[in-house]
Design a protein around this motif. Sequence first.
Motif, short mmCIF file in Angstrom:
data_model
loop_
_atom_site.label_atom_id
_atom_site.label_comp_id
_atom_site.label_asym_id
_atom_site.label_seq_id
_atom_site.Cartn_x
_atom_site.Cartn_y
_atom_site.Cartn_z
N GLU A 1 -31.89 -23.91 -34.64
CA GLU A 1 -30.69 -24.39 -35.34
C GLU A 1 -29.99 -23.27 -36.11
O GLU A 1 -28.81 -23.36 -36.40
N ARG A 2 -30.73 -22.20 -36.46
CA ARG A 2 -30.13 -21.03 -37.15
C ARG A 2 -29.53 -20.09 -36.10
O ARG A 2 -28.41 -19.63 -36.23
N ASP B 1 -37.86 -23.37 -44.52
CA ASP B 1 -36.87 -24.25 -43.90
C ASP B 1 -35.75 -23.50 -43.18
O ASP B 1 -35.16 -24.03 -42.24
N GLU B 2 -35.42 -22.31 -43.65
CA GLU B 2 -34.31 -21.58 -43.04
C GLU B 2 -34.79 -20.46 -42.13
O GLU B 2 -34.01 -19.58 -41.77
N GLY B 3 -36.08 -20.49 -41.76
CA GLY B 3 -36.59 -19.56 -40.77
C GLY B 3 -37.09 -18.24 -41.31
O GLY B 3 -37.59 -17.41 -40.57
N ALA C 1 -34.05 -16.64 -36.46
CA ALA C 1 -35.15 -17.38 -35.84
C ALA C 1 -34.93 -18.87 -36.14
O ALA C 1 -34.25 -19.20 -37.11
N ARG C 2 -35.56 -19.73 -35.35
CA ARG C 2 -35.39 -21.18 -35.38
C ARG C 2 -34.08 -21.53 -34.69
O ARG C 2 -33.02 -21.03 -35.04
N SER D 1 -33.20 -30.40 -38.81
CA SER D 1 -34.26 -29.41 -38.59
C SER D 1 -35.47 -29.63 -39.50
O SER D 1 -36.51 -29.01 -39.30
N ARG D 2 -35.33 -30.48 -40.53
CA ARG D 2 -36.48 -30.81 -41.40
C ARG D 2 -37.10 -32.14 -41.01
O ARG D 2 -37.90 -32.69 -41.75
N LEU E 1 -43.11 -19.87 -41.63
CA LEU E 1 -41.68 -19.88 -41.94
C LEU E 1 -41.29 -21.00 -42.90
O LEU E 1 -41.87 -22.08 -42.89
#
Length: 419
Positions: free
Chosen positions: A395-396, A203-205, A392-393, A13-14, A201
């Motif tokens: 992958e989360r 990295d973790e949304g 949100a995001r 995701s990064r 946002l």
Amino acid sequence: HITAVQAMEILDSRSRPTLSVSVGLADGNTARAGVPSGASTGSGEALELRDHDASRYGGAGVRTAVGHVNGEIAAALCGRDFAGLSALDQALIDLDGTPDKSRLGANAIVGVSMAAARAAAGQAGVPLWQGLATDGATARLPVPHFNVLNGGAHAPNPLDFQEFMIAPLGAPGIAEAVRAGSEVYAALRRRLAEAGHTTGLGDEGGFAPDLAEPEEALRVIVQAITDAGYEPGTGGVAIALDPAASEFRQPDGTYRVNGQVLTTSDMITRYRQIVDEFPVWSIEDGLGEDDDTGWAELTGALGERVQLVGDDNFVTNPAIITRAVQDGIANAALIKLNQIGTVTETLHALEVCRKAGYGAMVSHRSGETDDTFIADLAVASGCGRIKSGAPARGERVAKYNRLMEIGHRHPDLPYGLGR
Ligand code: PGA
Ligand code: ZN
């Protein structure tokens, strides 16, 4: 028996390379796993093998680890029958031969272990969480800890505390918990926008506003909980912190928090004030991973009042957690598959916590894929806590959606901390 073990390089995701691993069985079942990757890692973690070839992905490629899966690991596993996942994981540990899985790479090994666990569940005709069931553990839907405000190593803003999470402890079930997380997240966006902050946002949304100190973040989160119509606190929506203090601990042993230089005892006083003033129910990595005496003091000072979670200091290592239990360090452990490197060792870490009466929180990494393994792992262990970033995001959200799917299909599963 195992017929195929294959890996390829994909993006996390990064936008950094990681592994996608698939394992095939003779009955036709195949399963895939995506390997997570951290940014604020503990020094005792199993080793994530990178290529260090500066001409590709700035050196972050994982072709070497992919090569180990497709070469040595596939050769060692294919054609073999294993009595269970622990036998397969032991074969991987033995093949690697190092204490930190540095020869083949923990990213290679954990991907094979996760894919094999999933393939075995498919072969047994059960969902993954049932395939991961262990003696003594009762399945339960965990309280999601949504990381709604990001700082530290996960965002470019000046906030030194890494994670500000909201935990719907009072929700009646997982679907309502996810709804609470989403509604508070929306209210927080409005509050931040009204105050003139950016709502970009991390990295973790979570949002990554330019706030001057942790208490300012806590204040606006409490407002957002109230705005959304929830009760701030353990009966409704509580707050959990992961300052990730190893990241701002200085070589001289002090802590630098948004311009202030604090000693260990200053930090403990600060946390005591935070717990007095705000509905904070859990603090992870409140002190640095090497601040052992500080951890003991912190546990003595606040261990009766809040959950104190070890992450960088425990690195999901069953032996380290066992010692911490004996020494009275913290009262809960963070659980990350890739910190230790196999599913079996991760289940063992969860078992150590359960038997000791320690809390355990299953966790994503700041670099993630669409893989939802941790949702099933949390349910199987019955540990009652999970953190997978903001609501949100993709992958989360994938992990939270998987929890809602399990809850939908199995309405009798209990929800909540469980203790
Ligand atoms: P990481 O952060 O995945 O970047 O290590 C998560 C955490 O510190 O809990
Ligand atoms: Zn952490």
